[in-house]
Structures are given as structure tokens and as C-alpha cells.
Design a protein around this motif. Structure first.
Motif, PDB file in Angstrom:
ATOM      1  N   LEU A 117      16.560  66.527  18.520  1.00  0.00           N
ATOM      2  CA  LEU A 117      17.556  65.916  17.436  1.00  0.00           C
ATOM      3  C   LEU A 117      17.444  64.181  17.916  1.00  0.00           C
ATOM      4  O   LEU A 117      17.473  63.413  16.770  1.00  0.00           O
ATOM      5  CB  LEU A 117      18.883  66.368  17.722  1.00  0.00           C
ATOM      6  N   CYS A 118      17.301  63.954  18.973  1.00  0.00           N
ATOM      7  CA  CYS A 118      17.293  62.454  19.345  1.00  0.00           C
ATOM      8  C   CYS A 118      16.027  62.050  18.635  1.00  0.00           C
ATOM      9  O   CYS A 118      15.899  60.576  18.270  1.00  0.00           O
ATOM     10  CB  CYS A 118      17.348  62.108  20.804  1.00  0.00           C
ATOM     11  N   ASN A 119      14.844  62.638  18.877  1.00  0.00           N
ATOM     12  CA  ASN A 119      13.685  62.326  18.225  1.00  0.00           C
ATOM     13  C   ASN A 119      13.826  62.000  16.699  1.00  0.00           C
ATOM     14  O   ASN A 119      13.098  61.070  16.359  1.00  0.00           O
ATOM     15  CB  ASN A 119      12.513  63.326  18.806  1.00  0.00           C
ATOM     16  N   VAL A 120      14.161  62.998  16.186  1.00  0.00           N
ATOM     17  CA  VAL A 120      14.397  63.032  14.837  1.00  0.00           C
ATOM     18  C   VAL A 120      15.347  61.831  14.237  1.00  0.00           C
ATOM     19  O   VAL A 120      15.024  61.111  13.514  1.00  0.00           O
ATOM     20  CB  VAL A 120      15.083  64.408  14.180  1.00  0.00           C
ATOM     21  N   LEU A 121      16.473  61.519  15.035  1.00  0.00           N
ATOM     22  CA  LEU A 121      17.251  60.265  14.338  1.00  0.00           C
ATOM     23  C   LEU A 121      16.803  59.075  14.976  1.00  0.00           C
ATOM     24  O   LEU A 121      17.263  58.032  14.734  1.00  0.00           O
ATOM     25  CB  LEU A 121      18.453  60.655  15.354  1.00  0.00           C
ATOM     26  N   GLY A 122      15.795  59.008  15.634  1.00  0.00           N
ATOM     27  CA  GLY A 122      14.973  57.788  16.123  1.00  0.00           C
ATOM     28  C   GLY A 122      15.499  57.053  17.402  1.00  0.00           C
ATOM     29  O   GLY A 122      15.533  55.996  17.282  1.00  0.00           O
ATOM     30  N   PHE A 123      16.349  57.904  18.275  1.00  0.00           N
ATOM     31  CA  PHE A 123      17.120  57.284  19.396  1.00  0.00           C
ATOM     32  C   PHE A 123      15.877  56.650  20.350  1.00  0.00           C
ATOM     33  O   PHE A 123      14.905  57.165  20.462  1.00  0.00           O
ATOM     34  CB  PHE A 123      17.927  58.152  20.181  1.00  0.00           C
ATOM     35  N   ASP A 124      16.573  55.531  20.935  1.00  0.00           N
ATOM     36  CA  ASP A 124      15.426  55.047  21.909  1.00  0.00           C
ATOM     37  C   ASP A 124      15.683  55.805  23.247  1.00  0.00           C
ATOM     38  O   ASP A 124      16.609  56.633  23.243  1.00  0.00           O
ATOM     39  CB  ASP A 124      15.637  53.624  22.149  1.00  0.00           C
ATOM     40  N   LEU A 125      14.850  55.606  24.325  1.00  0.00           N
ATOM     41  CA  LEU A 125      14.764  56.371  25.488  1.00  0.00           C
ATOM     42  C   LEU A 125      16.057  56.435  26.123  1.00  0.00           C
ATOM     43  O   LEU A 125      16.376  57.458  26.608  1.00  0.00           O
ATOM     44  CB  LEU A 125      13.736  55.693  26.412  1.00  0.00           C
ATOM     45  N   LYS A 126      16.913  55.414  26.334  1.00  0.00           N
ATOM     46  CA  LYS A 126      17.984  55.163  26.941  1.00  0.00           C
ATOM     47  C   LYS A 126      19.255  55.885  26.287  1.00  0.00           C
ATOM     48  O   LYS A 126      20.076  56.453  26.794  1.00  0.00           O
ATOM     49  CB  LYS A 126      18.280  53.674  27.294  1.00  0.00           C
ATOM     50  N   ASP A 127      19.120  55.805  24.969  1.00  0.00           N
ATOM     51  CA  ASP A 127      20.398  56.426  24.201  1.00  0.00           C
ATOM     52  C   ASP A 127      19.711  57.919  24.516  1.00  0.00           C
ATOM     53  O   ASP A 127      20.965  58.659  24.343  1.00  0.00           O
ATOM     54  CB  ASP A 127      20.183  55.950  22.701  1.00  0.00           C
ATOM     55  N   LYS A 128      18.638  58.274  24.283  1.00  0.00           N
ATOM     56  CA  LYS A 128      18.295  59.653  24.217  1.00  0.00           C
ATOM     57  C   LYS A 128      18.837  60.385  25.722  1.00  0.00           C
ATOM     58  O   LYS A 128      19.438  61.375  25.869  1.00  0.00           O
ATOM     59  CB  LYS A 128      16.846  59.882  24.205  1.00  0.00           C
ATOM     60  N   ILE A 129      18.737  59.733  26.804  1.00  0.00           N
ATOM     61  CA  ILE A 129      19.102  60.244  28.105  1.00  0.00           C
ATOM     62  C   ILE A 129      20.725  60.257  28.179  1.00  0.00           C
ATOM     63  O   ILE A 129      21.204  61.382  28.544  1.00  0.00           O
ATOM     64  CB  ILE A 129      18.763  59.126  29.145  1.00  0.00           C
ATOM     65  N   ALA A 130      21.219  59.407  27.694  1.00  0.00           N
ATOM     66  CA  ALA A 130      22.958  59.589  27.774  1.00  0.00           C
ATOM     67  C   ALA A 130      23.269  60.671  26.598  1.00  0.00           C
ATOM     68  O   ALA A 130      24.304  61.284  27.102  1.00  0.00           O
ATOM     69  CB  ALA A 130      23.279  58.168  27.166  1.00  0.00           C
TER      70      ALA A 130
END
Length: 325
Positions: free
Chosen positions: A245-258
């Protein structure tokens, strides 16, 4: 107390409860744990940093994903496993799984693991804090919807208990924050010892009641195996589902981790407190705590492993940015 020491202490408490279940008769454990619960949320209010909370407020996409995962996706996934139990909503094993699925995220371990992985720390702090506040209402609300027919669950009675034992100490902590908040944050680890001791006493008391009442003898090995399998499946489904979902929404790496770390966590502290406030000294409280205890151990071990891998990725990404400059 390190995390692994805390887990060891939890399982030691269960062993002691099995061999010496008379602790509730020897000591006033109900009174001690009631006071301990008050202190847990008083300190929670004291240590809730307004500055960090405000800083994390802006990252709304992550907040929405994390809170929906914690309080909507988790319980709905738990409902999918209901057909596996022939007693339906009367199954104590399923009630235990559903109870665990409705709990809020952890505070300390979410923040610590995101920090280790070099993720978005303000987002983690905001969501861990917000989750604990929402959970005070969301957990009993979910239970009220599905368990009123299966148990003597009364939502308003539970809400009154929660207000007295959790919300009132929390408000007092927030009020006194301007006077002793800095002191509480500075000595957070020492105050955390009171939290962990209270949780261990609640676990001992709960399992003592369950062993004395022979509640576990009524549970089949197959149901226990189902419980363990569901806990593991829930963790990895949520963890890798959030990654996609984070990849689909375009989250950067740090936001994806959180998002991944906060969205997968469930709080043993809130679980232990809620089971005592909501279910009291019922014989099944030890069984009700079993899924969250298994999940707590799993999430610490798995997230610690993933945090190390993410840390390397973040460092490599930052080094590459510096090099390209």
C-alpha cells in the motif's frame, strides 16, 4: 528491563502462576494492579510531548493508513477467522483473537524500532500516542458490537470503568505535565519499570485465575494451534500488505518504515489493562491475554530484524544522495 528481559519475565510469571496460583489470596493483587494501571496512564499523560505530537500532525496520509489498519483492518481480518471455530462468537479462543485485533498500537516499541530503522520518528510518535487515545474508546466499542450476545458485556459500564481507571489519570498527567513533564521524560526508563511490573502482575493474576478454574483444560490443542497460526498470519499479512500500500501511495522510505512498524504493532500494555477493566477477574482472562502475548513476542523479534535491514537501506540511500551532490 530490555525487551527480551520483559518477555522472559512474562513467561516466568505464567510458570509461577501455574505452580503457585494462590497469589491472589496471599496478596491484594487487585488493589495493587488497579493502582498500577492508574500510574501507567498518569505517566503516559506526563510524557506525551506536545511539541513532538504537533510535529507529527502534518503527515496525514500515514496517520490515516496506520489508524485504519489498527482499528478497522485488523478487527475485520479477525472476523474472517470466525468460521474456523464451531462455537462461533461463543468461542473463547476467537473472542481472545478478536480482542487482541481491536487493541491499539504500542507506544515505546513502535518509536524505538522506527528510530533504529531511521524512519520518520515524529510520525511514529504521533501515531503511537494517538492510537493509545483512540483505543480507549475503539476497543470496547468493537467488543460491544460483537460480544454483547456472547457475554455479559455492557458498553456503558465498561466506559465508566475506563474513565475512572484510564482517562482520569491520563487527564491528571496532562495537567501536571507543565510542572513535572520534563522530569518524567528524563526518567522515562525508570518510570517504565512501574509499567512493566504492573503488566507482569496482571498477567500472573489472570493466569492464576485461569489455572485455578482449569480453563485451559477445556481448550483443545487444535484450537491453540489455530490461535498461533492466526496470530502469525495476521502479522505478516498486515506487514507486507502495508508495504504494498505504501508503494502504491508513493510513500518515501522513511514514511513507509513508520507506517509499516506502527501499523503492525499491538499493545500488550493496553491489552493487559483492558482485559482487567473489561473482563474483571473472569476465569478466562489468562486465555484472553494469550494472543496478544504471542503477538507481542513475535512483533518484537520480527520488527527488530526488519529494522536492521531498513537501517542499511536508509543509510545507503542517504550516502547515494550525498555522493550525487
Amino acid at each position: 528491563m530490555k525487551f527480551n528481559g520483559f518477555i522472559a519475565a512474562i513467561f516466568l510469571a505464567i510458570i509461577v502462576a501455574y505452580f503457585i496460583p494462590q497469589g491472589n489470596e496471599i496478596l491484594p493483587l487487585k488493589t495493587i494492579t488497579d493502582i498500577g494501571i492508574g500510574f501507567i496512564f498518569f505517566f503516559y499523560g506526563l510524557k506525551l510531548s506536545p511539541a513532538e505530537f504537533k510535529l507529527g500532525l502534518l503527515n496525514y496520509k500515514s496517520h490515516i493508513v496506520i489508524q485504519l489498519t489498527t482499528f478497522v483492518v485488523f478487527p475485520l481480518l479477525a472476523l474472517l477467522f470466525l468460521p474456523l471455530f464451531k462455537e462461533g462468537i461463543n468461542s473463547e479462543i476467537w473472542i481472545a483473537i478478536f480482542f487482541f485485533a481491536t487493541l491499539p498500537s504500542t507506544v515505546s516499541s513502535s518509536v524505538v524500532m522506527v528510530a533504529i530503522a531511521k524512519g520518520n520518528l515524529p510520525t511514529a510518535i504521533f501515531n503511537a500516542s494517538l492510537s493509545g487515545l483512540i483505543g480507549i474508546f475503539a476497543t470496547p466499542l468493537w467488543l460491544g458490537i460483537f460480544l454483547q450476545k456472547a457475554t455479559n458485556f455492557e458498553f456503558m459500564d465498561v466506559l465508566v470503568k475506563l474513565c475512572l481507571q484510564i482517562i482520569l489519570p491520563l487527564i491528571l498527567g496532562l495537567f501536571f505535565q507543565k510542572f513535572i513533564g520534563d522530569f518524567a521524560r528524563k526518567h522515562g526508563k525508570k518510570l517504565g519499570f512501574i509499567d512493566k511490573t504492573t503488566i507482569i502482575l496482571i498477567i500472573y493474576s489472570s493466569f492464576s485465575n485461569s489455572f485455578t478454574s482449569n480453563i485451559f483444560t477445556a481448550v483443545s490443542p487444535l484450537d491453540l494451534l489455530k490461535l498461533f497460526g492466526i496470530v502469525v498470519l495476521l502479522f505478516f499479512t498486515i506487514y507486507f500488505g502495508l508495504s504494498l500500500l505504501c508503494n502504491v501511495l508513493g510513500f518515501d522510505l522513511k514514511d513507509k518504515i513508520a507506517t509499516q512498524f506502527c501499523g503492525t504493532k499491538k499493545s500488550l500494555v493496553h491489552g493487559s489493562v483492558m482485559v482487567k477493566v473489561i473482563f474483571g477477574s473472569a476465569a478466562s482472562t489468562g486465555l484472553l491475554l494469550l494472543p496478544i502475548m504471542l503477538y507481542h513476542s513475535l512483533q518484537l523479534l520480527a520488527i527488530a530484524y526488519f529494522a536492521e535491514n531498513y537501517q542499511k537501506k536508509v543509510i545507503a540511500t542517504e550516502d547515494e544522495i550525498v555522493h550525487n551532490r
